[in-house]
Design an enzyme around this catalytic site. Sequence first.
Site, mmCIF file in Angstrom:
data_model
loop_
_atom_site.group_PDB
_atom_site.id
_atom_site.type_symbol
_atom_site.label_atom_id
_atom_site.label_comp_id
_atom_site.label_asym_id
_atom_site.label_seq_id
_atom_site.Cartn_x
_atom_site.Cartn_y
_atom_site.Cartn_z
ATOM 1 N N GLY B 9 23.815 -26.923 18.903
ATOM 2 C CA GLY B 9 23.348 -26.118 17.785
ATOM 3 C C GLY B 9 22.216 -25.193 18.200
ATOM 4 O O GLY B 9 22.141 -24.043 17.773
ATOM 5 N N LYS B 123 22.357 -39.823 10.157
ATOM 6 C CA LYS B 123 22.373 -38.426 10.605
ATOM 7 C C LYS B 123 21.868 -37.520 9.482
ATOM 8 O O LYS B 123 22.428 -37.482 8.387
ATOM 9 C CB LYS B 123 23.816 -38.058 10.972
ATOM 10 C CG LYS B 123 24.059 -36.615 11.256
ATOM 11 C CD LYS B 123 23.773 -36.262 12.687
ATOM 12 C CE LYS B 123 24.044 -34.778 12.928
ATOM 13 N NZ LYS B 123 23.472 -34.335 14.205
ATOM 14 N N LYS B 265 22.998 -36.737 24.379
ATOM 15 C CA LYS B 265 23.641 -35.946 25.432
ATOM 16 C C LYS B 265 23.787 -36.770 26.702
ATOM 17 O O LYS B 265 24.829 -36.752 27.358
ATOM 18 C CB LYS B 265 22.809 -34.695 25.738
ATOM 19 C CG LYS B 265 22.964 -33.598 24.717
ATOM 20 C CD LYS B 265 22.253 -32.338 25.141
ATOM 21 C CE LYS B 265 22.542 -31.218 24.149
ATOM 22 N NZ LYS B 265 22.510 -31.610 22.722
#
Lengths: 303, 303
Positions: B9, B123, B265
């Site tokens: 993003g 989230k 990640k």
Amino acid sequence: MLVVTALGGNALLERGEPLTAETQRANVRHAAEALAGIVRAGHDLVITHGNGPQVGLLALQGAAYKPDEAYPLDVLGAETEGMIGYMIEQELENILDHDRPVATLLTQVVVDGHDPAFARPTKFVGPVYDRDEAETRAQAAGWSIAPDGDKWRRVVPSPRPVEIPDLRVLQLLLDQGVIVICTGGGGIPVVRRADGGLVGIEAVIDKDAASALLARQLGADALLMLTDVDGVYRGFGTDGAERLERLTAAEARALELPEGSMAPKVRAACEFAESGGLAGIGRLQDAVAILEGRGGTQIRPDT
Amino acid sequence: MLVVTALGGNALLERGEPLTAETQRANVRHAAEALAGIVRAGHDLVITHGNGPQVGLLALQGAAYKPDEAYPLDVLGAETEGMIGYMIEQELENILDHDRPVATLLTQVVVDGHDPAFARPTKFVGPVYDRDEAETRAQAAGWSIAPDGDKWRRVVPSPRPVEIPDLRVLQLLLDQGVIVICTGGGGIPVVRRADGGLVGIEAVIDKDAASALLARQLGADALLMLTDVDGVYRGFGTDGAERLERLTAAEARALELPEGSMAPKVRAACEFAESGGLAGIGRLQDAVAILEGRGGTQIRPDT
């Protein structure tokens, strides 16, 4: 046969229904049953769809949140290809028991930047307003507006589709037996720059015209335009109304039809029939019957 | 090599920038230049992307218009796959001079309906509110909410991705040399019903986890996770911060990292490296350098 099926806005949303996710899904499920019938009859299938009510809704949502950051029509069109494509894909896959792959492909459609439609916007989008409010909004947002009955609405250009750059990808998928959902809302409207690049433009492409172009360029055998009316009528709305079961393209071109919804369908059907294919117009639930000449209206090449 | 590239993003929207169509397009153009570099280096390419800010915006727009007709997260996710996919496809095609076909494929991703994440939504989506307003909205819309700093936000479940049904279509396209944009926003979240059918669910799938699953299932050679930080750091934010150029999966698993953005990640990178592939993390503009070991952080299989 390779059949291109264009789902009209009225096939996905009954007139007057609220545009909730639930309503749309229920209608899409109904449509998917009809589409599954075409697949079960042994045909390859490409599905296009309208997006008029949905693109209007997204424009309203954007305006309700931050009117000065409203998204242009190419971006809103891409959003509706995602939303509607997803619903059709999921419902159709479920009905077909995941036996046949179904893919939704985003589709840009090129129009001519010099199309006379850009000087004369005619396509209504979004809600109706009183004249004063329409004029205020038009001034603020740079809209063109036009009267719709005794109210006013935003109008945008509806240029002719001239090229579908994603055609080769679409053909690859069809060659492998994939059912493809594409060219939603007539495609994301783009023009070619001098350097050959594509750029989005504020327009709405007629879904039936884009579907006819797609069907021609794919060499499809049939183009079905499905709506909530069971065919093309002579004298529609009169006592002597008569559904026309079979027409040649020349006979269809000679009909006098209301401009609203049937005229563009018949024009697109004629374009396709004149290139040698079978065009059909009728109700969603009659899809297979129209193909087989047992329902709706068939428009065939002139002999 | 087949390279799966996940655009964060923050690679598509700089922190704090307004989410206008113009801003997004400018950032996408910048991203497309980096992606074109991967293609020009001779690789096949699959592109995934985040959608956090965009899905938040669509939810806000819907709520501003008709809060009681707000669309569920699967439908909003499909809309963002359309919007962001369109922009990436168009900009990348233009930069590549339309030499290589680029296709955007809507992608559903299956999660387990019994995933523990559904009992513990974590989230964040959408904007921050004062506690009172967050509670009022939560009650009206059936949200879960949680504190984010000294403010409150809506939280949704983030279950693990387990299956990508569109994989066979994706593979068909790759076999023909098509560059594919897919699995946007981690994919449209769906669960399998008892009858095998798919149905959307209110969740957000982690983009990096979905990209790692996709890369593994495609047998990709490399997975690049591109963001606005130039690699994985030991002691990030301290005076002795040190970028780690090469790590084995075991070394990477042993790092202590902030949970916010880098930890997911690195977890996704480790999962992919443990299956035998090369994972890379770093800045968008360093994409090719990361692949070649001249920038960012490479995470390799344990030997």
